[in-house]
Design a protein around this motif. Sequence first.
Motif, mmCIF file in Angstrom:
data_model
loop_
_atom_site.group_PDB
_atom_site.id
_atom_site.type_symbol
_atom_site.label_atom_id
_atom_site.label_comp_id
_atom_site.label_asym_id
_atom_site.label_seq_id
_atom_site.Cartn_x
_atom_site.Cartn_y
_atom_site.Cartn_z
ATOM 1 N N TYR A 1 91.828 45.619 -9.692
ATOM 2 C CA TYR A 1 92.593 44.847 -10.668
ATOM 3 C C TYR A 1 91.833 44.643 -11.973
ATOM 4 O O TYR A 1 92.444 44.591 -13.044
ATOM 5 N N ILE A 2 90.520 44.550 -11.925
ATOM 6 C CA ILE A 2 89.755 44.447 -13.171
ATOM 7 C C ILE A 2 89.890 45.746 -13.970
ATOM 8 O O ILE A 2 90.095 45.725 -15.189
ATOM 9 N N VAL A 3 89.808 46.882 -13.282
ATOM 10 C CA VAL A 3 89.990 48.177 -13.953
ATOM 11 C C VAL A 3 91.404 48.278 -14.531
ATOM 12 O O VAL A 3 91.595 48.704 -15.681
ATOM 13 N N LEU A 4 92.410 47.879 -13.749
ATOM 14 C CA LEU A 4 93.793 47.919 -14.240
ATOM 15 C C LEU A 4 93.978 46.992 -15.437
ATOM 16 O O LEU A 4 94.738 47.312 -16.359
ATOM 17 N N CYS A 5 93.287 45.861 -15.433
ATOM 18 C CA CYS A 5 93.352 44.934 -16.565
ATOM 19 C C CYS A 5 92.823 45.601 -17.829
ATOM 20 O O CYS A 5 93.457 45.548 -18.885
ATOM 21 N N VAL A 6 91.663 46.226 -17.726
ATOM 22 C CA VAL A 6 91.072 46.893 -18.892
ATOM 23 C C VAL A 6 91.999 47.998 -19.394
ATOM 24 O O VAL A 6 92.284 48.098 -20.595
ATOM 25 N N LEU A 7 92.486 48.829 -18.470
ATOM 26 C CA LEU A 7 93.415 49.897 -18.867
ATOM 27 C C LEU A 7 94.689 49.313 -19.472
ATOM 28 O O LEU A 7 95.249 49.854 -20.427
ATOM 29 N N GLY A 8 95.158 48.209 -18.913
ATOM 30 C CA GLY A 8 96.361 47.563 -19.431
ATOM 31 C C GLY A 8 96.181 47.050 -20.846
ATOM 32 O O GLY A 8 97.063 47.207 -21.695
ATOM 33 N N PHE A 9 95.021 46.447 -21.119
ATOM 34 C CA PHE A 9 94.769 45.991 -22.488
ATOM 35 C C PHE A 9 94.673 47.173 -23.456
ATOM 36 O O PHE A 9 95.110 47.083 -24.597
ATOM 37 N N ILE A 10 94.130 48.285 -22.987
ATOM 38 C CA ILE A 10 94.099 49.487 -23.826
ATOM 39 C C ILE A 10 95.523 49.970 -24.091
ATOM 40 O O ILE A 10 95.882 50.309 -25.216
ATOM 41 N N ALA A 11 96.353 49.989 -23.050
ATOM 42 C CA ALA A 11 97.738 50.452 -23.191
ATOM 43 C C ALA A 11 98.545 49.569 -24.129
ATOM 44 O O ALA A 11 99.351 50.062 -24.923
ATOM 45 N N THR A 12 98.338 48.257 -24.062
ATOM 46 C CA THR A 12 99.129 47.353 -24.892
ATOM 47 C C THR A 12 98.585 47.232 -26.308
ATOM 48 O O THR A 12 99.264 46.697 -27.175
ATOM 49 N N SER A 13 97.379 47.759 -26.544
ATOM 50 C CA SER A 13 96.829 47.719 -27.903
ATOM 51 C C SER A 13 97.353 48.877 -28.742
ATOM 52 O O SER A 13 97.099 48.952 -29.933
ATOM 53 N N ASN A 14 98.073 49.797 -28.102
ATOM 54 C CA ASN A 14 98.624 50.994 -28.741
ATOM 55 C C ASN A 14 97.551 51.939 -29.278
ATOM 56 O O ASN A 14 97.848 52.805 -30.075
ATOM 57 N N SER A 15 96.303 51.760 -28.834
ATOM 58 C CA SER A 15 95.282 52.752 -29.201
ATOM 59 C C SER A 15 95.362 53.917 -28.229
ATOM 60 O O SER A 15 95.173 55.052 -28.606
ATOM 61 N N GLY A 16 95.657 53.620 -26.965
ATOM 62 C CA GLY A 16 95.905 54.642 -25.960
ATOM 63 C C GLY A 16 94.730 55.542 -25.659
ATOM 64 O O GLY A 16 93.859 55.737 -26.486
ATOM 65 N N ILE A 17 94.696 56.075 -24.453
ATOM 66 C CA ILE A 17 93.701 57.069 -24.062
ATOM 67 C C ILE A 17 94.410 58.166 -23.281
ATOM 68 O O ILE A 17 94.188 58.367 -22.100
ATOM 69 N N GLY A 18 95.289 58.854 -23.972
ATOM 70 C CA GLY A 18 96.008 59.953 -23.333
ATOM 71 C C GLY A 18 97.040 59.456 -22.342
ATOM 72 O O GLY A 18 97.677 58.442 -22.549
ATOM 73 N N PHE A 19 97.179 60.181 -21.251
ATOM 74 C CA PHE A 19 98.208 59.841 -20.267
ATOM 75 C C PHE A 19 97.819 58.654 -19.401
ATOM 76 O O PHE A 19 98.645 58.105 -18.698
#
Length: 148
Positions: free
Chosen positions: A83-101
């Motif tokens: 869940y900590i990893v998913l949180c970090v990825l989620g914040f990346i996804a919602t920042s619209n900076s994105g890291i590919g797929f």
Amino acid sequence: MEEASPARLYCLLVGAVLVIAGIIGFFYEASFATGDSIRTENVFGVLSVNGWHNLVHIAIGALLLIAAGSAARGAALFVGILYIVLCVLGFIATSNSGIGFIAENDTLFRLVPVNNEDNVLHLILGITGVIAFYASRPMGRGAPAARA
């Protein structure tokens, strides 16, 4: 069966809540669309879900409930870190900076919708899982056999 411990309580409580949340989520949005066709709905107007997100909740909840009997400590740590990893990825996804797929446009892996409320909840579940791991004693291995 493992004795009562913070890890066991975490597995039982969080596991049950996740299974119930996954089931409730299907009443809001049950679509399994992917990519640009993803459809989402906010449960109780807060947490963004779709069919994939609901399945993830049910699967992790079931894992925790099963592990509560004999592997609660390890399951609490595993799910906490997940869940900590998913949180970090989620914040990346919602920042619209994105890291590919992996994380972009408010989705993880172009399957699971997330929003900042999800991310905060994932952070809380992650931290409490890790705390439950450290607050629980390792299972005893029994007394060593006496040598003759």
